[in-house]
Design an enzyme around this catalytic site. Structure first.
Site, PDB file in Angstrom:
ATOM      1  CE  LYS A  22      -1.740   1.699   4.022  1.00 47.15           C
ATOM      2  NZ  LYS A  22      -1.449   3.134   4.187  1.00 47.15           N
ATOM      3  CG  ASN A  23       2.577   2.688   3.548  1.00 48.08           C
ATOM      4  OD1 ASN A  23       1.384   2.984   3.387  1.00 48.08           O
ATOM      5  ND2 ASN A  23       3.128   2.551   4.735  1.00 48.08           N
ATOM      6  CB  CYS A 123      -4.182   6.705  11.161  1.00 49.80           C
ATOM      7  SG  CYS A 123      -4.438   5.224  10.215  1.00 49.80           S
ATOM      8  NE  ARG A 128       0.476  10.258  10.379  1.00 50.20           N
ATOM      9  CZ  ARG A 128       0.207   9.127   9.738  1.00 50.20           C
ATOM     10  NH1 ARG A 128      -0.902   8.485   9.984  1.00 50.20           N
ATOM     11  NH2 ARG A 128       1.038   8.639   8.860  1.00 50.20           N
ATOM     12  N   PRO A 129       1.981  16.541  11.369  1.00 48.91           N
ATOM     13  CG  PRO A 129       3.795  17.751  12.196  1.00 48.91           C
ATOM     14  CD  PRO A 129       3.011  16.496  12.411  1.00 48.91           C
ATOM     15  CG  ASP A 131       6.645  20.620  10.010  1.00 48.60           C
ATOM     16  OD1 ASP A 131       6.089  19.498   9.971  1.00 48.60           O
ATOM     17  OD2 ASP A 131       7.662  20.842  10.694  1.00 48.60           O
ATOM     18  CG  LEU A 132       9.451  17.880   8.211  1.00 49.76           C
ATOM     19  CD1 LEU A 132       9.908  16.477   8.584  1.00 49.76           C
ATOM     20  CD2 LEU A 132      10.538  18.899   8.562  1.00 49.76           C
ATOM     21  CG  ASP A 313       3.307   1.535   9.412  1.00 52.17           C
ATOM     22  OD1 ASP A 313       2.941   2.374  10.259  1.00 52.17           O
ATOM     23  OD2 ASP A 313       3.387   1.788   8.189  1.00 52.17           O
ATOM     24  CB  ILE A 335       7.653   6.787  14.239  1.00 47.78           C
ATOM     25  CG1 ILE A 335       8.871   5.865  14.074  1.00 47.78           C
ATOM     26  CG2 ILE A 335       7.345   7.530  12.934  1.00 47.78           C
ATOM     27  CD1 ILE A 335      10.136   6.526  13.608  1.00 47.78           C
ATOM     28  NE  ARG A 405      -7.126   4.203   5.731  1.00 46.36           N
ATOM     29  CZ  ARG A 405      -6.328   4.989   6.434  1.00 46.36           C
ATOM     30  NH1 ARG A 405      -6.569   5.219   7.699  1.00 46.36           N
ATOM     31  NH2 ARG A 405      -5.284   5.563   5.875  1.00 46.36           N
TER      32      ARG A 405
HETATM   33  C1  UD1 Z   1       4.442   6.892   6.218  1.00 47.99           C
HETATM   34  C2  UD1 Z   1       3.585   5.650   6.060  1.00 47.99           C
HETATM   35  C3  UD1 Z   1       3.056   5.202   7.421  1.00 47.99           C
HETATM   36  C4  UD1 Z   1       4.229   5.006   8.383  1.00 47.99           C
HETATM   37  C5  UD1 Z   1       5.121   6.243   8.426  1.00 47.99           C
HETATM   38  C6  UD1 Z   1       6.381   6.041   9.265  1.00 47.99           C
HETATM   39  C7  UD1 Z   1       2.641   5.933   3.851  1.00 47.99           C
HETATM   40  C8  UD1 Z   1       1.447   6.189   3.005  1.00 47.99           C
HETATM   41  N1  UD1 Z   1       2.471   5.971   5.176  1.00 47.99           N
HETATM   42  O1  UD1 Z   1       3.613   7.903   6.758  1.00 47.99           O
HETATM   43  O2  UD1 Z   1       2.341   3.977   7.241  1.00 47.99           O
HETATM   44  O3  UD1 Z   1       3.715   4.763   9.680  1.00 47.99           O
HETATM   45  O4  UD1 Z   1       5.540   6.602   7.098  1.00 47.99           O
HETATM   46  O5  UD1 Z   1       7.118   4.984   8.784  1.00 47.99           O
HETATM   47  O6  UD1 Z   1       3.724   5.659   3.356  1.00 47.99           O
HETATM   48  N2  UD1 Z   1       6.435  14.691  10.459  1.00 47.99           N
HETATM   49  C9  UD1 Z   1       6.557  16.027  10.737  1.00 47.99           C
HETATM   50  N3  UD1 Z   1       6.404  16.922   9.717  1.00 47.99           N
HETATM   51  C10 UD1 Z   1       6.158  16.532   8.442  1.00 47.99           C
HETATM   52  C11 UD1 Z   1       6.036  15.160   8.146  1.00 47.99           C
HETATM   53  C12 UD1 Z   1       6.183  14.256   9.183  1.00 47.99           C
HETATM   54  O7  UD1 Z   1       6.789  16.414  11.894  1.00 47.99           O
HETATM   55  O8  UD1 Z   1       6.034  17.393   7.560  1.00 47.99           O
HETATM   56  C13 UD1 Z   1       6.587  13.704  11.551  1.00 47.99           C
HETATM   57  C14 UD1 Z   1       5.344  12.862  11.763  1.00 47.99           C
HETATM   58  O9  UD1 Z   1       4.412  13.497  12.593  1.00 47.99           O
HETATM   59  C15 UD1 Z   1       5.933  11.613  12.385  1.00 47.99           C
HETATM   60  C16 UD1 Z   1       7.277  11.489  11.691  1.00 47.99           C
HETATM   61  O10 UD1 Z   1       7.574  12.781  11.168  1.00 47.99           O
HETATM   62  O11 UD1 Z   1       6.131  11.807  13.751  1.00 47.99           O
HETATM   63  C17 UD1 Z   1       7.317  10.466  10.574  1.00 47.99           C
HETATM   64  O12 UD1 Z   1       6.272  10.723   9.656  1.00 47.99           O
HETATM   65  P1  UD1 Z   1       6.380  10.361   8.099  1.00 47.99           P
HETATM   66  O13 UD1 Z   1       7.597   9.527   7.897  1.00 47.99           O
HETATM   67  O14 UD1 Z   1       6.224  11.601   7.314  1.00 47.99           O
HETATM   68  O15 UD1 Z   1       5.093   9.454   7.924  1.00 47.99           O
HETATM   69  P2  UD1 Z   1       4.086   9.426   6.717  1.00 47.99           P
HETATM   70  O16 UD1 Z   1       4.807   9.664   5.438  1.00 47.99           O
HETATM   71  O17 UD1 Z   1       2.888  10.229   7.038  1.00 47.99           O
END
Ligand code: UD1
Length: 426
Positions: A22-23, A123, A128-129, A131-132, A313, A335, A405
């Site tokens: 899926k991812n 979820c 889950r921001p 900003d990055l 996950d 995470i 999902r």
């Molecule tokens: C993806 C996966 C999800 C998995 C996660 C971590 C998909 C569709 N989903 O989610 O199943 O659990 O990786 O392996 O691939 N963060 C920030 N700012 C940002 C983006 C992220 O602070 O702009 C933080 C998040 O809140 C979290 C951490 O960074 O604490 C990791 O998130 P991220 O790796 O971005 O997860 P996703 O891509 O949403």
């Protein structure tokens, strides 16, 4: 609303075909916005999130042709074609249901030079921001405004290559920036990029589309922008989370299963823990063989980390194993905040777990008892099914739409290996 009933105590024996990831599929699908030629995928998992991404893309003007009515584990095919100028608006109603839909932002900005995308939902596991994602796109010259819950992004003269160092690792932001960089003017260097296999899969597909990507699988990815991309055919990577989930299922229930169409390397961080627990796990020509004899699994500690560390996950599923293990284990979630929502449900089944901040201490119990429980998110819901395999009596998992999902036909896959599991549709 569907529920799943599991009656515990059966050992597993048989073969479980592993679906496409899926991812990996979700970002790959978003990449279709980068070209007007068609992008064709095989090994596409039949999951609600994949159908949902297809719906979002078709709202953006992409034509979607799919063949998903295939036998379990065979993998569907999907062809996506973003001919002409895709729409640049992804509304709240579409993005709120699935966070990964935010991945349309980078490709839209690169190809159409503007995009209006709602801030995401997904979820309920912490803040889950994004900003990055936004900082990285700004570093590439995008002008970004936030208004009314929407991100309004513009790059009237096109995106420019840049060096961007992620302050912390983000899978989604790495993917968004990789896609944006393929059509940017000049070289983009992503430092402290994610190294997940799904990133490598996306990079390989982008390369097949004519992008110039290097450093995949390392923490520095370099992309030289090109003028345009073309179509490609790509097979979606096997799902490592599904692989790990069924490996843990075999460790919990005992027995012997073969996981076909997958690879041991994808679950490198889980393998030593399963071996410590007393489970045998080895590569076979077709995939992976997992077996555990009688007697309780042994406890071992774990902390979640970005790849190649132990995946968040699989944290809930591993906890289900520790709940019935011999000994005490400490599970640290690094995470996501708020990712222990499965704990109160496991307690209802007789587990002995205490949580302090990001750390859960699990004291293994010889027996769990089946109970009605409620799924709260995707990975939490599958951990309840795994616990149900080990519990005495009947476990009913409510709200299984979370499960649909991310896990393709779980009841068919486990049922074919002798588990007593059934979907109740009334
Ligand atoms: C993806 C996966 C999800 C998995 C996660 C971590 C998909 C569709 N989903 O989610 O199943 O659990 O990786 O392996 O691939 N963060 C920030 N700012 C940002 C983006 C992220 O602070 O702009 C933080 C998040 O809140 C979290 C951490 O960074 O604490 C990791 O998130 P991220 O790796 O971005 O997860 P996703 O891509 O949403």
């Amino acid at each position: 609303m569907d529920r799943i009933r599991v009656r515990g105590g059966r050992r597993l024996k048989g073969t479980i075909p592993i679906s496409g990831a899926k991812n990996a599929a979700l970002p790959l699908m978003a990449a279709c916005l980068l070209t007007e030629e068609s992008l064709r995928f095989t090994n596409v998992p039949g999951l609600a999130d994949v159908m949902y991404m297809a719906e979002i893309l078709s709202q953006l003007g992409v034509s979607v042709t799919r063949r998903m009515d295939v036998p379990v584990g065979q993998g569907g095919t999907m062809e996506l074609k973003a001919r002409g100028r895709p729409q640049s608006l992804a509304t709240y109603d579409t993005v709120r249901k699935m966070r990964a839909s935010f991945l349309v932002l980078g490709p839209l900005l690169a190809r159409v030079r503007e995009a209006t995308v709602s801030l995401p939902g997904g979820c309920a596991i912490g803040a889950r921001p994004v900003d990055l994602h936004l900082k990285g796109l700004e570093a590439m010259g995008a002008e970004i405004e936030l208004a009314g819950g929407y991100v309004l992004a513009r790059a009237p003269d096109g995106l420019k290559g840049a060096e961007f160092a992620f302050p912390s690792v983000s899978v989604g932001a790495t993917e968004n920036l990789m896609m944006a960089a393929t059509l940017a003017n000049g070289r983009t260097t992503l430092v402290n990029a994610a190294r997940e296999p799904e990133i490598v899969d996306l990079g390989n597909c982008l390369s097949a589309m004519g992008a110039n990507v290097s450093g995949l699988g390392t923490s520095t990815i370099v992309i030289e922008g090109v003028k345009e991309l073309h179509g490609a055919v790509h097979r979606v990577l096997p799902d490592r989370i599904e692989t790990g989930t069924y490996a843990i299922a075999a460790a919990i229930a005992g027995g012997e299963v073969e996981l076909s169409g997958t690879e041991l390397d994808l679950i490198g961080a889980l393998v030593p823990l399963l071996r410590k627990s007393g489970t045998e796990i080895d590569a076979t020509p077709n995939g992976i063989r997992v077996s555990r004899g009688t007697g309780r699994p042994r406890a071992a500690d774990v902390r979640t980390e970005p790849f190649p560390g132990f995946p968040t996950d699989l944290q809930a599923q591993y906890m289900a194993l520790m709940v019935v293990a011999d000994g005490t284990s400490v599970i640290q979630e690094n995470i996501f905040e708020n990712r222990f929502m499965h704990v109160p449900e496991l307690l209802r089944m007789g587990a002995d777990i205490s949580v302090h901040g990001d750390t859960a201490t699990v004291r293994g119990r010889e027996k769990l008892k089946g109970a009605p429980v409620m799924a709260t998110d995707l990975r939490a819901s599958v951990s309840l099914i795994l616990a149900g395999l080990a519990a005495e009596g009947e476990t009913i998992v409510n709200r299984v739409y979370h499960l649909d999902r991310g896990f393709e036909r779980i009841e068919a896959k486990l049922g074919a290996c002798g588990a007593d599991i059934e979907r109740l549709t009334t």
